[in-house]
Motif scaffolding. Structure first.
Motif, short mmCIF file in Angstrom:
data_model
loop_
_atom_site.label_atom_id
_atom_site.label_comp_id
_atom_site.label_asym_id
_atom_site.label_seq_id
_atom_site.Cartn_x
_atom_site.Cartn_y
_atom_site.Cartn_z
N PHE A 254 0.70 -1.22 0.15
CA PHE A 254 0.26 -0.14 0.29
C PHE A 254 0.67 1.16 -0.05
O PHE A 254 1.78 1.65 0.75
CB PHE A 254 -1.07 -0.10 1.27
N ARG A 255 0.69 2.27 -1.08
CA ARG A 255 1.30 3.41 -0.82
C ARG A 255 1.43 4.07 0.23
O ARG A 255 0.23 4.79 0.44
CB ARG A 255 1.02 3.97 -2.19
N SER A 256 1.58 4.79 0.60
CA SER A 256 2.09 5.85 2.30
C SER A 256 1.74 7.06 1.50
O SER A 256 3.32 7.65 1.18
CB SER A 256 3.00 5.29 3.26
N ARG A 257 0.99 7.94 0.79
CA ARG A 257 1.19 9.18 1.20
C ARG A 257 -0.40 10.33 1.90
O ARG A 257 -0.84 10.60 1.91
CB ARG A 257 0.23 8.68 -0.68
N VAL A 258 0.51 9.72 3.15
CA VAL A 258 -0.69 10.69 4.29
C VAL A 258 -0.66 12.12 3.79
O VAL A 258 -1.72 13.00 3.96
CB VAL A 258 -0.71 10.12 5.44
N VAL A 259 0.52 12.75 4.49
CA VAL A 259 0.41 14.23 4.04
C VAL A 259 0.48 14.92 2.56
O VAL A 259 -0.51 15.94 2.44
CB VAL A 259 2.25 14.34 3.75
N GLU A 260 0.78 13.67 1.80
CA GLU A 260 0.10 14.78 0.26
C GLU A 260 -1.31 14.06 0.12
O GLU A 260 -2.15 15.60 -1.09
CB GLU A 260 0.53 13.85 -1.12
N GLY A 261 -2.42 13.35 0.63
CA GLY A 261 -3.11 13.02 0.57
C GLY A 261 -4.13 14.29 1.55
O GLY A 261 -4.87 15.08 1.07
N TYR A 262 -3.18 14.19 2.65
CA TYR A 262 -3.83 15.55 3.09
C TYR A 262 -4.27 17.56 2.39
O TYR A 262 -5.26 17.58 2.57
CB TYR A 262 -3.42 16.31 4.92
N VAL A 263 -2.49 17.87 2.60
CA VAL A 263 -2.56 18.75 1.97
C VAL A 263 -3.28 18.87 0.44
O VAL A 263 -3.80 20.23 0.18
CB VAL A 263 -1.25 18.58 0.95
N TRP A 264 -3.70 17.96 -0.68
CA TRP A 264 -4.45 17.88 -1.54
C TRP A 264 -6.01 18.12 -1.53
O TRP A 264 -6.87 19.29 -2.13
CB TRP A 264 -4.32 16.53 -2.62
N ALA A 265 -6.40 17.35 -0.50
CA ALA A 265 -8.27 18.17 0.59
C ALA A 265 -7.77 19.01 1.00
O ALA A 265 -9.48 19.96 0.64
CB ALA A 265 -8.18 17.16 2.27
N VAL A 266 -7.44 19.77 1.66
CA VAL A 266 -7.18 21.09 1.84
C VAL A 266 -6.60 21.82 1.24
O VAL A 266 -7.40 23.32 2.05
CB VAL A 266 -6.52 21.18 3.64
N ALA A 267 -6.51 21.73 0.79
CA ALA A 267 -5.97 23.09 -0.96
C ALA A 267 -7.30 23.30 -1.54
O ALA A 267 -7.80 24.14 -1.68
CB ALA A 267 -5.56 22.77 -1.70
N ASN A 268 -8.48 22.54 -1.65
CA ASN A 268 -9.55 23.11 -1.58
C ASN A 268 -10.96 23.07 -1.03
O ASN A 268 -11.74 23.59 -1.01
CB ASN A 268 -9.85 21.71 -3.14
N ILE A 269 -10.65 22.06 0.15
CA ILE A 269 -11.80 22.62 1.28
C ILE A 269 -10.77 23.08 2.81
O ILE A 269 -10.80 21.95 3.40
CB ILE A 269 -12.11 21.49 1.06
N PHE A 270 -10.36 24.19 2.34
CA PHE A 270 -10.04 25.08 3.67
C PHE A 270 -10.80 25.19 4.88
O PHE A 270 -9.73 25.45 5.77
CB PHE A 270 -9.11 25.82 2.88
N GLU A 271 -11.59 26.06 4.92
CA GLU A 271 -12.66 26.32 5.65
C GLU A 271 -12.08 25.15 7.05
O GLU A 271 -12.62 24.46 7.00
CB GLU A 271 -13.90 26.77 5.33
N PRO A 272 -12.10 25.85 8.51
CA PRO A 272 -11.33 25.61 9.25
C PRO A 272 -13.10 24.70 10.04
O PRO A 272 -12.37 23.35 11.16
CB PRO A 272 -11.34 26.65 10.28
N HIS A 273 -14.83 25.33 9.39
CA HIS A 273 -15.37 24.49 9.89
C HIS A 273 -15.14 22.99 9.84
O HIS A 273 -16.40 21.58 10.46
CB HIS A 273 -16.98 24.58 10.00
N TYR A 274 -14.07 22.55 8.48
CA TYR A 274 -14.67 21.12 8.57
C TYR A 274 -13.55 21.00 8.96
O TYR A 274 -12.78 19.10 8.51
CB TYR A 274 -13.79 21.12 6.73
#
Length: 283
Positions: A254-274
Motif C-alpha cells: 500500500f502506498r503511504s502518502r498521508v501528507v500529500e493526501g491531506y494537502v490535496w484535500a485542504v487546498a480545495n476545502i480549506f474552511e476551518p469548520h471542516y
C-alpha cells in the motif's frame, strides 16, 4: 493453458516525510494573540460590508475581494443577503460589473442567464472589439466564461475571445499587478470556487494593489496564518492516527502518502469548520 503467474508488486518509493509532522510544537499564546486581533479586524470588515452603499460595482468588488482572499466563510450570511437583493436586477452598467454579477451569483447557486452578455456583441454575432480596450473587464469576462454550462454558446465564444486577447495584451499592460493576474488566470483558471492556493495568490496580488483596503489585507493575512497553524495540528493528528493503525507493516504494498493526501484535500476545502474537532486550537 499457461501456468498462473503471481502479480507484480508495485515499486512505490517510501514516504519522504517520516515523522516530520508528528511532533509540531503548539503555540497556544501566539494562537490566542492572533485570534484576538483577527476577531477585531473581522468586526471591522463586517461593518464595512453591511454598510456598503453606492453603485453595485463597489458592492460586487467588495464581495469578490473578500471571497478571493479566502474570507468569504466569515461573512456567508451577509453576502447571501446582499446577493439576494441583487438577484432581481435587470441592468448592469458596464462589462466589469456584468461579469462580476454573473460569476459571483452563479457561484452562489443563483440562476443567471448568460444572455446578459449578448449586449457586448455586434450584429454579426461577434464580440465588440471595444471589449479588448477594457483589460479588467476582459479578465473578468474570462473568469465568468469558466462557469458556462452545456449549450451556452455565448460563453464558449467568450472564452475563446478573451483567451486570445488576454494573451495578446498581457505584455503591454501598464499595471504590473494586473499583468500578474492575467498570467495567473491563463495558467490556472478560476472555476467554481476559491481554493487555498487561489487565496494565497490573491493576497499577494492584493498587497500590490494601490487601491487595497489595509484592514482587509491585514485580516486576510492573519486568517491565513491562523489556518496554517490549524492545518499543522490537524496533519500531526492524521499522521499519528496513520502510525497507530500501522498500515505500512500490515499492507506493505500500500502506498503511504498521508501528507500529500491531506494537502490535496485542504487546498480545495480549506474552511476551518471542516477541521477535526480536536484540532480547532493548538492546545
Amino acid at each position: 493453458m499457461g501456468s498462473a503467474s503471481r502479480p507484480i508488486a508495485a515499486g512505490y518509493g517510501p514516504d519522504i516525510w517520516g515523522d516530520k509532522f508528528t511532533s509540531i510544537p503548539r503555540h497556544f499564546e501566539l494562537w490566542e494573540a492572533y485570534s484576538k486581533e483577527r476577531d477585531t479586524l473581522k468586526n471591522e470588515v463586517r461593518r464595512i460590508l453591511v454598510s456598503a452603499e453606492g453603485e453595485w460595482t463597489e458592492k460586487l468588488i467588495l464581495i469578490n475581494t473578500i471571497e478571493r482572499l479566502g474570507l468569504g466563510y466569515h461573512f456567508s450570511e451577509e453576502i447571501e443577503d446582499m446577493l439576494a437583493e441583487m438577484h432581481n436586477a435587470h441592468e448592469t452598467p458596464d462589462l466589469f460589473t456584468t461579469t462580476l454579477f454573473f460569476r459571483i451569483l452563479r457561484q452562489h447557486g443563483y440562476r443567471v442567464t448568460s444572455e446578459i452578455f449578448n449586449k457586448y456583441k455586434e450584429i454579426d454575432g461577434k464580440f465588440n472589439e471595444a471589449v479588448t480596450r477594457d483589460p479588467e473587464g476582459l479578465l473578468s469576462l474570462y473568469d465568468a466564461a469558466h462557469l458556462r454550462t452545456h449549450g451556452e454558446a455565448v460563453l464558449d465564444e467568450a472564452l475563446d475571445f478573451t483567451t486570445y486577447h488576454l494573451k495578446c495584451i498581457m505584455e503591454s499592460l501598464d499595471s504590473n499587478s494586473l499583468a500578474k493576474q492575467v498570467k495567473h488566470a491563463l495558467e490556472q483558471p478560476l472555476h467554481k470556487g476559491i481554493t487555498r492556493m487561489e487565496a494565497k495568490h490573491f493576497i499577494l496580488y492584493y498587497e500590490e494593489n494601490p487601491l487595497r483596503n489595509d484592514v482587509l489585507l491585514k485580516f486576510a493575512k492573519l486568517d491565513f496564518n491562523l489556518l496554517q497553524m490549524l492545518y499543522k495540528q490537524e496533519l500531526s493528528q492524521v499522521q499519528s492516527w496513520w502510525a497507530d493503525i500501522d498500515v505500512e507493516s500490515k499492507l506493505p504494498q500500500f502506498r503511504s502518502r498521508v501528507v500529500e493526501g491531506y494537502v490535496w484535500a485542504v487546498a480545495n476545502i480549506f474552511e476551518p469548520h471542516y477541521a477535526l474537532p480536536e484540532s480547532c486550537s493548538p492546545r
